[in-house]
Write a protein that holds these residues in place. Structure first.
Motif, PDB file in Angstrom:
ATOM      1  N   ILE A   1       0.837  -1.199   0.000  1.00  6.97           N
ATOM      2  CA  ILE A   1       0.000   0.000   0.000  1.00  6.97           C
ATOM      3  C   ILE A   1       0.877   1.257   0.000  1.00  6.97           C
ATOM      4  O   ILE A   1       0.607   2.211  -0.727  1.00  6.97           O
ATOM      5  CB  ILE A   1      -0.958  -0.022   1.206  1.00  6.97           C
TER       6      ILE A   1
ATOM      7  N   TYR B   1       2.125   1.740  -3.505  1.00  7.31           N
ATOM      8  CA  TYR B   1       1.077   2.204  -4.412  1.00  7.31           C
ATOM      9  C   TYR B   1       0.791   3.688  -4.197  1.00  7.31           C
ATOM     10  O   TYR B   1       0.693   4.460  -5.155  1.00  7.31           O
ATOM     11  CB  TYR B   1      -0.197   1.386  -4.204  1.00  7.31           C
TER      12      TYR B   1
ATOM     13  N   ARG C   1       1.095   6.797  -6.780  1.00  6.83           N
ATOM     14  CA  ARG C   1      -0.084   7.583  -7.148  1.00  6.83           C
ATOM     15  C   ARG C   1      -0.016   9.010  -6.583  1.00  6.83           C
ATOM     16  O   ARG C   1      -0.538   9.938  -7.197  1.00  6.83           O
ATOM     17  CB  ARG C   1      -1.357   6.903  -6.629  1.00  6.83           C
TER      18      ARG C   1
ATOM     19  N   GLY D   1      -6.482  -2.837   4.462  1.00  5.38           N
ATOM     20  CA  GLY D   1      -6.903  -2.625   3.074  1.00  5.38           C
ATOM     21  C   GLY D   1      -8.045  -1.631   2.958  1.00  5.38           C
ATOM     22  O   GLY D   1      -8.130  -0.893   1.991  1.00  5.38           O
TER      23      GLY D   1
ATOM     24  N   VAL E   1      -7.523   2.553   4.645  1.00  2.94           N
ATOM     25  CA  VAL E   1      -6.742   3.502   3.874  1.00  2.94           C
ATOM     26  C   VAL E   1      -7.645   4.236   2.873  1.00  2.94           C
ATOM     27  O   VAL E   1      -7.341   5.329   2.430  1.00  2.94           O
ATOM     28  CB  VAL E   1      -5.548   2.787   3.193  1.00  2.94           C
ATOM     29  N   ASN E   2      -8.813   3.640   2.561  1.00  2.00           N
ATOM     30  CA  ASN E   2      -9.712   4.251   1.581  1.00  2.00           C
ATOM     31  C   ASN E   2     -10.104   5.679   1.928  1.00  2.00           C
ATOM     32  O   ASN E   2     -10.016   6.575   1.095  1.00  2.00           O
ATOM     33  CB  ASN E   2     -11.007   3.426   1.445  1.00  2.00           C
TER      34      ASN E   2
ATOM     35  N   VAL F   1      -7.345   7.999   1.511  1.00  2.00           N
ATOM     36  CA  VAL F   1      -7.092   8.257   0.099  1.00  2.00           C
ATOM     37  C   VAL F   1      -8.078   9.288  -0.443  1.00  2.00           C
ATOM     38  O   VAL F   1      -7.698  10.213  -1.168  1.00  2.00           O
ATOM     39  CB  VAL F   1      -7.182   6.935  -0.699  1.00  2.00           C
ATOM     40  N   VAL F   2      -9.346   9.159  -0.045  1.00  2.00           N
ATOM     41  CA  VAL F   2     -10.363  10.092  -0.538  1.00  2.00           C
ATOM     42  C   VAL F   2     -10.014  11.526  -0.116  1.00  2.00           C
ATOM     43  O   VAL F   2     -10.084  12.461  -0.915  1.00  2.00           O
ATOM     44  CB  VAL F   2     -11.758   9.691  -0.007  1.00  2.00           C
TER      45      VAL F   2
ATOM     46  N   ASP G   1      -6.939  12.686  -1.962  1.00  3.04           N
ATOM     47  CA  ASP G   1      -7.305  12.945  -3.346  1.00  3.04           C
ATOM     48  C   ASP G   1      -7.874  14.363  -3.452  1.00  3.04           C
ATOM     49  O   ASP G   1      -7.539  15.121  -4.366  1.00  3.04           O
ATOM     50  CB  ASP G   1      -8.352  11.909  -3.772  1.00  3.04           C
TER      51      ASP G   1
ATOM     52  N   LEU H   1     -17.067   8.727 -18.631  1.00  6.52           N
ATOM     53  CA  LEU H   1     -16.365   7.597 -18.054  1.00  6.52           C
ATOM     54  C   LEU H   1     -17.127   6.342 -18.396  1.00  6.52           C
ATOM     55  O   LEU H   1     -18.331   6.367 -18.504  1.00  6.52           O
ATOM     56  CB  LEU H   1     -16.388   7.836 -16.546  1.00  6.52           C
TER      57      LEU H   1
ATOM     58  N   PHE I   1     -13.979   8.994  -9.927  1.00  4.50           N
ATOM     59  CA  PHE I   1     -13.353   7.751 -10.369  1.00  4.50           C
ATOM     60  C   PHE I   1     -11.986   7.492  -9.753  1.00  4.50           C
ATOM     61  O   PHE I   1     -11.687   6.372  -9.348  1.00  4.50           O
ATOM     62  CB  PHE I   1     -13.244   7.729 -11.901  1.00  4.50           C
ATOM     63  N   SER I   2     -11.142   8.537  -9.660  1.00  3.10           N
ATOM     64  CA  SER I   2      -9.782   8.276  -9.175  1.00  3.10           C
ATOM     65  C   SER I   2      -9.803   7.814  -7.717  1.00  3.10           C
ATOM     66  O   SER I   2      -9.040   6.929  -7.335  1.00  3.10           O
ATOM     67  CB  SER I   2      -8.888   9.496  -9.380  1.00  3.10           C
ATOM     68  N   SER I   3     -10.700   8.400  -6.914  1.00  9.31           N
ATOM     69  CA  SER I   3     -10.809   7.939  -5.517  1.00  9.31           C
ATOM     70  C   SER I   3     -11.253   6.485  -5.457  1.00  9.31           C
ATOM     71  O   SER I   3     -10.734   5.687  -4.684  1.00  9.31           O
ATOM     72  CB  SER I   3     -11.838   8.765  -4.757  1.00  9.31           C
TER      73      SER I   3
ATOM     74  N   LEU J   1     -10.951   4.151  -7.731  1.00  6.68           N
ATOM     75  CA  LEU J   1      -9.886   3.259  -8.181  1.00  6.68           C
ATOM     76  C   LEU J   1      -8.856   3.032  -7.079  1.00  6.68           C
ATOM     77  O   LEU J   1      -8.512   1.909  -6.746  1.00  6.68           O
ATOM     78  CB  LEU J   1      -9.206   3.835  -9.429  1.00  6.68           C
ATOM     79  N   ASP J   2      -8.394   4.155  -6.491  1.00  7.81           N
ATOM     80  CA  ASP J   2      -7.369   4.039  -5.450  1.00  7.81           C
ATOM     81  C   ASP J   2      -7.838   3.167  -4.293  1.00  7.81           C
ATOM     82  O   ASP J   2      -7.115   2.292  -3.823  1.00  7.81           O
ATOM     83  CB  ASP J   2      -7.035   5.425  -4.891  1.00  7.81           C
ATOM     84  N   SER J   3      -9.071   3.411  -3.843  1.00  6.54           N
ATOM     85  CA  SER J   3      -9.494   2.674  -2.661  1.00  6.54           C
ATOM     86  C   SER J   3      -9.659   1.192  -2.975  1.00  6.54           C
ATOM     87  O   SER J   3      -9.332   0.342  -2.152  1.00  6.54           O
ATOM     88  CB  SER J   3     -10.771   3.271  -2.088  1.00  6.54           C
TER      89      SER J   3
ATOM     90  N   VAL K   1      -7.958  -0.492  -5.297  1.00  8.66           N
ATOM     91  CA  VAL K   1      -6.627  -1.090  -5.477  1.00  8.66           C
ATOM     92  C   VAL K   1      -5.998  -1.416  -4.124  1.00  8.66           C
ATOM     93  O   VAL K   1      -5.427  -2.492  -3.943  1.00  8.66           O
ATOM     94  CB  VAL K   1      -5.713  -0.173  -6.315  1.00  8.66           C
ATOM     95  N   THR K   2      -6.138  -0.507  -3.155  1.00  6.33           N
ATOM     96  CA  THR K   2      -5.526  -0.804  -1.851  1.00  6.33           C
ATOM     97  C   THR K   2      -6.177  -2.022  -1.198  1.00  6.33           C
ATOM     98  O   THR K   2      -5.495  -2.846  -0.600  1.00  6.33           O
ATOM     99  CB  THR K   2      -5.607   0.401  -0.900  1.00  6.33           C
ATOM    100  N   THR K   3      -7.504  -2.152  -1.339  1.00  8.02           N
ATOM    101  CA  THR K   3      -8.157  -3.348  -0.781  1.00  8.02           C
ATOM    102  C   THR K   3      -7.640  -4.598  -1.479  1.00  8.02           C
ATOM    103  O   THR K   3      -7.375  -5.619  -0.842  1.00  8.02           O
ATOM    104  CB  THR K   3      -9.686  -3.254  -0.930  1.00  8.02           C
TER     105      THR K   3
END
Lengths: 326, 472
Positions: free
Chosen positions: A154, A157, A161, A209, A212-213, A216-217, A220, A325, B392-394, B396-398, B400-402
């Motif tokens: 992590i 990654y 990023r 896992g 961290v979400n 990250v948000v 971001d 998208l 989308f980027s958030s 994707l990142d979350s 991928v870490t999982t």
């Protein structure tokens, strides 16, 4: 509602420190008692756990509840005096026994001795877990290794990023979540005798896992805001980013907590502690993302003199809204 | 709009397909759910064999297979695990005492000689068995169930007698697996054969044994764990003077490539002096497994309902779409488990239930973003579009870490842990499709309906309401 995470950061850090310290204290006390920071189940130290339930289809077999003393007598005569005995169920017709590792002959001897004393057991409700000591160590070390590997993965990654300092503080927040969860189970182990099994390591990995979400948000959003308005101070940016993402941080955690609560209440004995560990870890994950990871990043940027990002000339993606998208 | 319609049809087709799969393809349940016994067997190195390699493990696995097959357990699974372990799964076994007893201990391979006086006795038994077996088709045609069962019982009893007679026929010679150095499959011309070689002492014993066999025109018996593997004869013309000397011999017969390989592995397994030990036993009674299934179904439905209610109450119209996407998610994921043959264990189910809560995360991110855009005064259509685009980027990142954590769990974890990692990872990947593609398609479809194109259905308390319906 607007949170001033930066201004009140002393408070957030104090809360976290107190929780971590309480956990560490519990681990220390446990260490003096059993030479381990948590109560390990037989998954890690080896042993045999047997669960028997009386067969109530047989006449007169279930007339009396199982008495711990009677079970203890049988165990004593089998030379298994140090074992743990727990009578289960509302009608007290089931019992679990945890002993040192028994081989097949010792086990069958114990079972027939118990049956002659207490009554016939229902084979379809019998559970046997025997783990050799080496296997236990193997499980423990592979669990620990996978924890370290996922931390490293992590971190790598996030460095790719984002930037290295983002990754470092995300990891700090993760360590915080994991440490508090472990501390919580140390406290439970102290007061309740709760043990941790291999599912606990699974829970820790899942916390790593998932928690961290939220971080990250927020990161971001910090990154996006910096590129939109480069002239602003990092403290303002972080405050805004946290507040703009607050509902989603809470809601994403809330939906997961809803399923976990259901798992905790209805999922059965095996999954209860697993669900509990995840509930603690995920709640802490949301907390640390909102209050810890963000404020640490701001403090770091401020101290290293990067509080205000240089103004870049290129327009950013945010002005484009027609992109689609999918 | 054509592309949207195509996607809608695709989603519909996937949903129907997954319902068909769920109904038609049975779910594979782990032993902790269907009841059964899982044993981990450790192969231990010895003085002679210091390190267990793949070659040894394969041979030991064969020996274990032979022993398990003798127990009459239906559908046992025997596979190697790690460098020096063999995993045995015995579905439906509540108390594996018998299995544990036969599995422990080193394999016993030995070479025996035939006792001519007992042969006649065996022949009689074998003929009796053949007679009984010959009667079976006629009985089956007549359809008398009682007679069929009686005859089957007689056959079983006779088979046992034949087996005992075989043991009587062959006598131990002192030549056992210790002296066998190697066994290998060979192609002799175009015929499959199994070559064996003995060490010095073994070569002498084998020469004596084959000499006797050649002179009396009898066979050898090769036994593994007291079961006859092969009974080769020795050519009297060639070997009656000396026996087979030099310690090398070739067994020929009607071998196919597979049957030769099978014998090779059995011989090699029998020659290994490695002791094996059961180091882990996980046994769950069938009733307990059913209890677990019931409670996890309740937990799953409870969790799903809570999330659906929350999403609809909080996010209104988009919440309904997320709820539909979530149900699609649950169907697709469960169908994927059945289709890929994922064995569902209790932790696996926990992973699946957990992933239901995680699957809506992407929707939460998207809808929050959409609300922000609406509040910022954008049109409804553009708000929805940029909600999907900018979240989308958030997402994707979350995810991928999982997935990183799942990968770590999968590669390093053992049995149960792997089930959890696999179901969670599968869930994360499928949720990327349902939460983004599915809900976006549904959302755009909803936006094409005039009466539903109202910002207040998407976001409460819009500040000084912008003219959202004007352009789209």
């Amino acid at each position: 509602m607007k949170l001033n995470v930066i201004r009140q950061r002393g408070l957030w850090w104090a809360i976290s420190s107190a929780l971590i310290l309480a956990g560490l204290a519990a681990m220390a006390i446990l260490w003096t008692q059993i030479q381990a920071p948590l109560r390990p189940s037989l998954d890690f130290v080896g042993g045999t756990r047997l669960q028997f339930e009386l067969d109530c289809t047989k006449p007169n077999n279930c007339d009396q509840p199982i008495q711990t003393a009677a079970v203890r007598d049988v165990l004593d005569t089998q030379g298994l005096a140090g074992s743990t005995i727990q009578v289960l169920g509302q009608e007290q017709h089931a019992v679990t026994i945890r002993t040192t590792t028994l081989d097949v002959d010792q086990r069958s001897k114990l079972q027939s001795a118990l049956e002659s004393k207490i009554g016939t057991f229902d084979v379809k409700k019998t559970q046997i877990d025997t783990v050799g000591p080496t296997i236990g160590r193997q499980l423990f070390s592979s669990g620990l290794l996978s924890l370290i590997v996922s931390f490293a993965g992590i971190a790598l990654y996030l460095t790719i990023r984002y930037q290295f300092d983002y990754a470092v503080f995300a990891i700090v927040a993760l360590l915080h979540d994991v440490l508090i969860t472990i501390g919580f189970f140390a406290i439970l182990g102290l007061i309740n005798g709760t043990e941790v099994d291999s599912l606990f390591i699974v829970a820790l990995l899942t916390i790593v896992g998932f928690s961290v979400n939220d971080t990250v948000v927020i990161y971001d959003r910090v990154r996006e805001t910096i590129s939109l308005s480069p002239g602003r101070h990092i403290n303002d940016i972080v405050d805004d980013a946290v507040n703009q993402t607050l509902t989603r941080s809470i809601n994403t955690t809330l939906t997961v907590l809803l399923t976990l609560t259901s798992l905790f209440l209805f999922g059965g004995e095996t999954l209860k502690n697993f669900a509990l560990a995840l509930i603690i870890g995920f709640t802490m994950g949301a907390y640390s993302s909102i209050f810890i990871a963000s404020t640490l990043l701001a403090l770091w940027r401020e101290r290293t003199g990067n509080a205000i990002a240089p103004v870049s000339a290129t327009p950013t993606e945010a002005t484009v809204s027609k992109d689609s998208l999918g | 709009m054509g592309r949207q319609r195509g996607l809608l049809l695709l989603i519909l087709a996937l949903v129907i397909a997954s319902i068909v799969v769920i109904v038609k393809v049975p779910t594979r349940l782990g032993l902790d759910l269907q009841g059964g016994s899982q044993l981990t067997i450790q192969v231990k190195p010895t003085e002679e064999i210091k390190k267990i390699t793949e070659r040894e493990l394969e041979a030991v696995q064969k020996v274990i297979e032979g022993r398990i097959n003798g127990l009459g357990v239906s559908e046992p699974v025997i596979q190697t695990a790690g460098e020096d372990q063999v995993l045995v799964q015995l579905p439906g076994v509540d108390n594996p005492l018998q299995a544990e007893r036969v599995l422990g201990g080193t394999a016993q391979l030995d070479f025996r000689s035939e006792n001519p006086t007992q042969i006649a006795f065996l022949r009689v038994r074998q003929e009796e068995l053949q007679e009984l077996q010959a009667k079976q088709p006629a009985l089956e045609k007549a359809g008398d169930q009682a007679a069929i069962a009686a005859n089957q019982a007689a056959i079983a009893a006779k088979e046992k007698q034949v087996e005992d007679a075989i043991k009587q026929v062959y006598e131990k010679t002192g030549l056992d697996g210790r002296y066998l150095k190697d066994a290998r499959t060979e192609l002799q011309g175009n015929v499959w054969a199994v070559g064996i070689s003995f060490d010095q002492k073994g070569a002498d014993l084998f020469a004596a044994l084959t000499k006797k066999a050649a002179q009396t025109n009898t066979r050898l018996g090769i036994f593994l764990d007291d079961k006859l593997l092969s009974s080769p004869s020795v050519d009297p013309g060639q070997f009656s003077q000396t026996g087979i000397t030099g310690g090398n011999a070739v067994i020929t017969g009607n071998f196919t490539a597979e049957s030769a390989r099978e014998l090779e592995l059995q011989l090699r397994g029998g020659s290994l002096p490695v002791p094996i030990q059961i180091v882990e036993n996980r046994t769950v009674g069938a009733t307990l497994g059913q209890d677990s299934i019931r409670s996890s179904i309740i937990a799953g439905i409870g969790g799903l309902t809570l999330v659906l209610v929350f999403m609809i109450v909080y996010y209104r119209l988009p919440g309904v779409i997320a709820a539909i996407a979530l149900v699609i998610y649950a169907l697709l994921t469960f169908a994927a488990f059945n289709l890929l043959g994922v064995t569902l264990t209790l932790p696996g189910i926990a992973g699946f239930i957990l992933s239901i809560g995680m699957a809506v995360d992407a929707n939460v991110l998207i809808f929050e973003r959409t609300r922000e855009e609406i509040k910022a005064g954008k049109t409804l259509y553009r708000s929805v579009e940029s909600g999907f685009f900018r979240a989308f980027s958030s997402i994707l990142d979350s995810n991928v870490t999982t997935l990183i954590a799942c990968a770590a769990l999968f590669w390093l974890g053992a049995g149960l842990v792997r089930g959890f990692a696999l179901t969670l990872a599968l869930g994360v990947v499928i949720s990327m499709f349902t939460a983004i593609t599915c809900s976006r398609t549904l959302m755009l479809y909803v936006l094409s309906i005039q009466s539903l194109r109202k910002p207040e259905l998407f976001c409460p308390n819009i500040p000084n309401k912008p003219s959202a319906e004007a352009t789209s």
